[in-house]
Motif scaffolding. Structure first.
Motif, mmCIF file in Angstrom:
data_model
loop_
_atom_site.group_PDB
_atom_site.id
_atom_site.type_symbol
_atom_site.label_atom_id
_atom_site.label_comp_id
_atom_site.label_asym_id
_atom_site.label_seq_id
_atom_site.Cartn_x
_atom_site.Cartn_y
_atom_site.Cartn_z
ATOM 1 N N CYS A 488 -0.194 9.286 9.158
ATOM 2 C CA CYS A 488 -0.518 8.579 10.369
ATOM 3 C C CYS A 488 0.662 8.267 11.116
ATOM 4 C CB CYS A 488 -1.464 7.526 10.152
ATOM 5 S SG CYS A 488 -0.562 6.152 8.950
ATOM 6 N N LEU A 489 0.496 7.620 12.168
ATOM 7 C CA LEU A 489 1.814 6.980 12.875
ATOM 8 C C LEU A 489 2.366 5.865 11.988
ATOM 9 C CD1 LEU A 489 0.540 7.527 16.688
ATOM 10 C CD2 LEU A 489 2.044 8.941 15.268
ATOM 11 N N MET A 490 3.446 5.524 12.263
ATOM 12 C CA MET A 490 4.257 4.217 11.669
ATOM 13 C C MET A 490 3.475 3.173 11.992
ATOM 14 S SD MET A 490 6.366 5.341 9.231
ATOM 15 C CE MET A 490 7.259 3.793 8.860
ATOM 16 N N ASN A 491 2.893 3.025 13.233
ATOM 17 C CA ASN A 491 2.685 1.633 13.642
ATOM 18 C C ASN A 491 1.244 1.279 12.770
ATOM 19 O OD1 ASN A 491 0.939 3.161 15.236
ATOM 20 N ND2 ASN A 491 1.832 2.207 17.351
ATOM 21 N N GLU A 492 0.541 2.309 12.421
ATOM 22 C CA GLU A 492 -0.693 2.212 11.906
ATOM 23 C C GLU A 492 -0.795 1.850 10.473
ATOM 24 O OE1 GLU A 492 -2.418 6.191 12.634
ATOM 25 O OE2 GLU A 492 -2.441 5.976 14.745
ATOM 26 N N ARG A 493 0.180 1.329 9.759
ATOM 27 C CA ARG A 493 0.299 0.979 8.621
ATOM 28 C C ARG A 493 1.170 -0.547 8.353
ATOM 29 N NH1 ARG A 493 -3.249 3.467 8.016
ATOM 30 N NH2 ARG A 493 -3.654 5.477 6.795
ATOM 31 N N HIS A 494 0.619 -1.309 7.595
ATOM 32 C CA HIS A 494 1.309 -2.666 7.296
ATOM 33 C C HIS A 494 1.763 -2.734 5.862
ATOM 34 C CE1 HIS A 494 0.450 -7.169 6.529
ATOM 35 N NE2 HIS A 494 1.561 -7.112 6.998
ATOM 36 N N PHE A 495 3.214 -2.659 5.964
ATOM 37 C CA PHE A 495 4.030 -2.557 4.681
ATOM 38 C C PHE A 495 4.268 -3.965 4.373
ATOM 39 C CE2 PHE A 495 5.015 1.072 7.147
ATOM 40 C CZ PHE A 495 4.775 2.151 6.325
ATOM 41 N N ARG A 496 3.718 -4.126 3.117
ATOM 42 C CA ARG A 496 3.758 -5.431 2.426
ATOM 43 C C ARG A 496 4.440 -5.518 1.187
ATOM 44 N NH1 ARG A 496 -2.145 -7.740 1.781
ATOM 45 N NH2 ARG A 496 -1.060 -9.309 0.775
ATOM 46 N N ALA A 497 5.016 -6.596 0.660
ATOM 47 C CA ALA A 497 5.638 -6.932 -0.683
ATOM 48 C C ALA A 497 4.626 -7.451 -1.556
ATOM 49 C CB ALA A 497 6.906 -7.967 -0.437
ATOM 50 N N LEU A 498 4.829 -7.064 -2.908
ATOM 51 C CA LEU A 498 4.067 -7.486 -3.919
ATOM 52 C C LEU A 498 4.425 -9.020 -4.243
ATOM 53 C CD1 LEU A 498 4.149 -4.592 -6.363
ATOM 54 C CD2 LEU A 498 2.316 -5.157 -5.128
ATOM 55 N N PRO A 499 3.178 -9.690 -4.488
ATOM 56 C CA PRO A 499 3.666 -11.101 -4.671
ATOM 57 C C PRO A 499 4.488 -11.439 -5.790
ATOM 58 C CG PRO A 499 1.314 -10.453 -5.624
ATOM 59 C CD PRO A 499 1.949 -9.365 -4.680
ATOM 60 N N LYS A 500 5.270 -12.530 -5.658
ATOM 61 C CA LYS A 500 6.320 -12.674 -6.624
ATOM 62 C C LYS A 500 5.806 -13.952 -7.657
ATOM 63 C CE LYS A 500 9.533 -10.166 -5.138
ATOM 64 N NZ LYS A 500 8.580 -9.367 -4.330
ATOM 65 N N SER A 501 5.288 -13.542 -8.865
ATOM 66 C CA SER A 501 4.592 -14.507 -9.679
ATOM 67 C C SER A 501 4.651 -14.041 -11.165
ATOM 68 C CB SER A 501 3.038 -14.344 -9.089
ATOM 69 O OG SER A 501 2.126 -15.195 -10.046
ATOM 70 N N ASP A 502 4.782 -15.216 -11.999
ATOM 71 C CA ASP A 502 4.855 -14.718 -13.439
ATOM 72 C C ASP A 502 3.222 -14.668 -13.894
ATOM 73 O OD1 ASP A 502 7.379 -15.349 -13.634
ATOM 74 O OD2 ASP A 502 7.050 -17.597 -13.809
ATOM 75 N N ASP A 503 2.230 -14.889 -13.139
ATOM 76 C CA ASP A 503 0.926 -14.394 -13.548
ATOM 77 C C ASP A 503 0.558 -13.005 -13.540
ATOM 78 O OD1 ASP A 503 -1.730 -14.387 -13.970
ATOM 79 O OD2 ASP A 503 -2.251 -15.462 -12.269
ATOM 80 N N PRO A 504 0.508 -12.355 -14.658
ATOM 81 C CA PRO A 504 0.174 -11.063 -14.791
ATOM 82 C C PRO A 504 -1.155 -10.452 -14.149
ATOM 83 C CG PRO A 504 -0.436 -11.940 -16.887
ATOM 84 C CD PRO A 504 0.269 -13.143 -16.095
ATOM 85 N N TYR A 505 -1.880 -11.345 -13.597
ATOM 86 C CA TYR A 505 -3.218 -11.046 -12.956
ATOM 87 C C TYR A 505 -3.066 -11.434 -11.564
ATOM 88 C CZ TYR A 505 -4.827 -10.998 -17.756
ATOM 89 O OH TYR A 505 -4.811 -10.687 -19.055
ATOM 90 N N ALA A 506 -1.915 -11.900 -11.061
ATOM 91 C CA ALA A 506 -1.711 -12.283 -9.454
ATOM 92 C C ALA A 506 -2.150 -11.020 -8.720
ATOM 93 C CB ALA A 506 -0.471 -12.615 -9.283
ATOM 94 N N ILE A 507 -1.826 -9.659 -9.257
ATOM 95 C CA ILE A 507 -1.887 -8.687 -8.237
ATOM 96 C C ILE A 507 -3.270 -8.288 -8.196
ATOM 97 C CG2 ILE A 507 -1.598 -6.954 -10.242
ATOM 98 C CD1 ILE A 507 -0.074 -5.236 -7.919
ATOM 99 N N ASP A 508 -4.004 -8.576 -9.203
ATOM 100 C CA ASP A 508 -5.653 -8.329 -9.339
ATOM 101 C C ASP A 508 -6.340 -8.953 -8.150
ATOM 102 O OD1 ASP A 508 -5.057 -6.346 -11.003
ATOM 103 O OD2 ASP A 508 -5.467 -8.006 -12.946
ATOM 104 N N THR A 509 -5.739 -10.206 -7.783
ATOM 105 C CA THR A 509 -6.697 -11.094 -6.776
ATOM 106 C C THR A 509 -5.929 -11.044 -5.433
ATOM 107 O OG1 THR A 509 -5.164 -12.876 -7.422
ATOM 108 C CG2 THR A 509 -6.760 -12.816 -8.755
#
Length: 576
Positions: A488-509
């Protein structure tokens, strides 16, 4: 017995033939007008207009073809005509082509008209030019396409005479420096004895423009050897130009004419002679590749098909599934002795691929219309392409029926594939990395992989599925992307950072949208083995950060047009 046509039908065939040729000539004038404008766009540094011109030129053929077919339908009731009428039409058309400087392209245009009328179901040499109507003898129009330069003068004087003939309405950044660089490069390449033995220096009349570069393409002829002689000129955004390199190795010229690059703008009325000259410089290139490189991609498809038929006649191996991991969207097969792969869109995609058949076609069209910057393989679309059944392995037929039955039609002797793409064959990168034992070559391949992803992104394309199985590596060690179903064109994607957390389940939520991309996860799937991941990360760790992708998006939003030099950095002249 062939029936005799009435005078009225013969007259109608002549009118139709004239009509088709008129539309071809109009199309070529349009093609020439855009191509001829390349020099002015280069001189002005109008890079956005350069890209727009490339896209427009690609669309010319289909527009002209549609106009021609519409007029044929207006002229006569085409489906009431018997085969005799179409045979007469071809015969009259061939007679009209006598002495035509683009006869071979006109034959392809005629084929397209017949193909459109009969939906590509009548591939018959009696009615169309499956084989060319005449044998073209290279050299007969050579004087129309080359300039020859006096070799009895000094090297510098020869270069001065070249630039007195090839003139551009833009100053050189440092003309004296460029002349010295060119002279030094030639003296470094040839011994004094070789220089003294040079019999001719010939350069094609058209300048070959592409992106921010312009090339004078010719050869140096000596008694025992002929070398390419290519002057590569460049522009950045400054109001001047400079000579970037002198290329005398066929490998460098081959890469310039590579299948992953956009088509050249080279203005000529004698494309057959130019293609013949290029073929002499690049004997390992297929003739159809050279036509495609010049922008005549439709005729390139015709020449490919003729080459394909000739290869079938001189080979006996069987078509089989292509090596590598099976794709989720495309079924890919090949003939081991032939240098292309055939790609068919599968009937069904797994749940993970939330796309449609039409979406896949649009992705391939996007690549066709984009600057492929030497990193995305050119593809060519065919409908109702025929394969002899006795050359297809039983295993391949079974797999084709299981994965893309709706695209298949069987006759007693042939398999007709209703829609497919062809693409240049490469070694899948995952197989290369599995088999290669040379550590330096592995590192170079991974460096190339990272550069490939970065350069595609800078061309305003997000590759999407970046698994290394979706990349190939050429015999020159260059990594090329060839899987387009998620681009796709570059402007059609939203590049995000992963959450910085000590909670191993943070990414699941984590709330994730359909256009969200997390670059930090790239390292886990681009390549598999830990060792390869570490090498890629050490070379291109910035790919795994959202900041890198945000920066590329900003450049694309500004409309920055990138240029990536096709030859090695070591070949470039110093500008200091």
């Amino acid at each position: 017995m062939q029936s005799t046509m009435s005078v009225q039908e013969t007259s109608l065939a002549k009118k139709a033939a004239y009509l088709v040729l008129s539309h071809f000539d109009k199309s070529y004038r349009w093609f020439t007008r855009i191509t001829r404008g390349a020099q002015q766009r280069f001189e002005k540094g109008d890079w956005k207009e350069t890209q727009q011109a490339s896209r427009e030129r690609i669309t010319i053929y289909e527009q002209s073809l549609s106009d021609a077919v519409a007029e044929i339908y207006h002229l006569t009731s085409v489906h009431k005509k018997d085969d005799g009428f179409w045979r007469e039409l071809k015969k009259v058309f061939a007679m009209q082509l006598e002495g035509h400087p683009q006869f071979e392209l006109a034959e392809t245009f005629f084929n397209s008209v017949i193909g459109r009328i009969f939906k590509h179901r009548k591939i018959d040499n009696d009615m169309m030019f499956v084989q060319p109507s005449r044998c073209y003898l290279p050299g007969q129009d050579r004087h129309k396409v080359i300039n020859s330069f006096d070799t009895t003068t000094t090297v510098r004087e020869m270069y001065e005479s070249i630039f007195s003939l090839y003139r551009y309405n833009i100053p050189f950044e440092d003309y004296e420096r460029d002349l010295k660089n060119l002279e030094d490069a030639l003296r470094a390449r040839l011994t004094a004895a070789q220089l003294a033995s040079v019999q001719a220096v010939e350069i094609l009349k058209p300048t070959f423009f592409r992106g921010k570069a312009a090339y004078l393409i010719g050869r140096i002829c000596m008694p025992d050897e002929t070398l390419p002689f290519v002057i590569a000129m460049r522009r950045y955004n400054e109001p001047n130009m400079f000579v970037d390199a002198l290329l005398t190795d066929r490998k460098d010229l081959s890469v310039i004419f590579g299948f992953a690059r956009s088509y050249f703008m080279a203005d000529t009325q004698n494309p057959a002679e130019v293609a013949a000259f290029l073929q002499e410089l690049l004997p390992n290139k297929k003739h159809f590749e050279l036509y495609m490189a010049m922008g005549h991609y439709k005729h390139g498809k015709t020449v490919f098909y003729r080459n394909f038929l000739a290869h079938l006649d001189t080979s006996d191996d069987q078509f089989e599934a292509a090596p590598g991991i099976r794709g989720l969207v495309m079924m890919v097969f090949h003939l081991p002795s032939y240098g292309v792969v055939f790609k068919i869109i599968k009937d069904e995609f797994p749940e993970s691929k939330k796309i449609t058949r039409d979406h896949v076609k649009e992705c391939y069209k996007l690549v066709k219309m984009s600057d492929r910057i030497g990193r995305m393989a050119d593809t060519h679309e065919y409908v109702n392409f025929r394969f002899p059944l006795d050359r297809l392995s039983p295993e391949l037929i079974e797999e084709l029926q299981a994965t893309c039955a709706s695209s298949l039609e069987f006759t007693e002797t042939e398999l007709v594939i209703k829609h497919m793409y062809i693409e240049r064959k490469m070694t899948p990168l995952n197989l290369y990395l599995q088999q290669e034992t040379d550590e330096e070559k592995i590192t170079n391949a991974l460096d190339e992989l990272g550069m490939c992803i970065k350069q595609i992104a800078m061309a305003n394309i997000f590759p999407g599925d970046m698994l290394h199985k979706n990349f190939g590596i050429t015999r020159h060690g260059r990594v090329i992307f060839y899987d387009y179903d998620e681009i796709c064109l570059m402007n059609e994607r939203h590049f995000r950072a992963l959450p910085k957390s000590d909670d191993p389940y943070a990414i699941d939520t984590l709330s994730v949208g359909p256009t969200d991309v997390f670059p930090e996860q790239f390292e886990h799937f681009i390549v598999g083995k830990r060792k390869l991941k570490d090498i890629l990360k050490s070379l291109h760790g910035d790919l795994m950060t959202p900041e890198y992708w945000h920066n590329v998006q900003l450049k694309c939003q500004r409309g920055d047009v990138q240029h990536f030099t096709p030859y090695g950095e070591s070949k470039r002249f110093k500008r200091s």
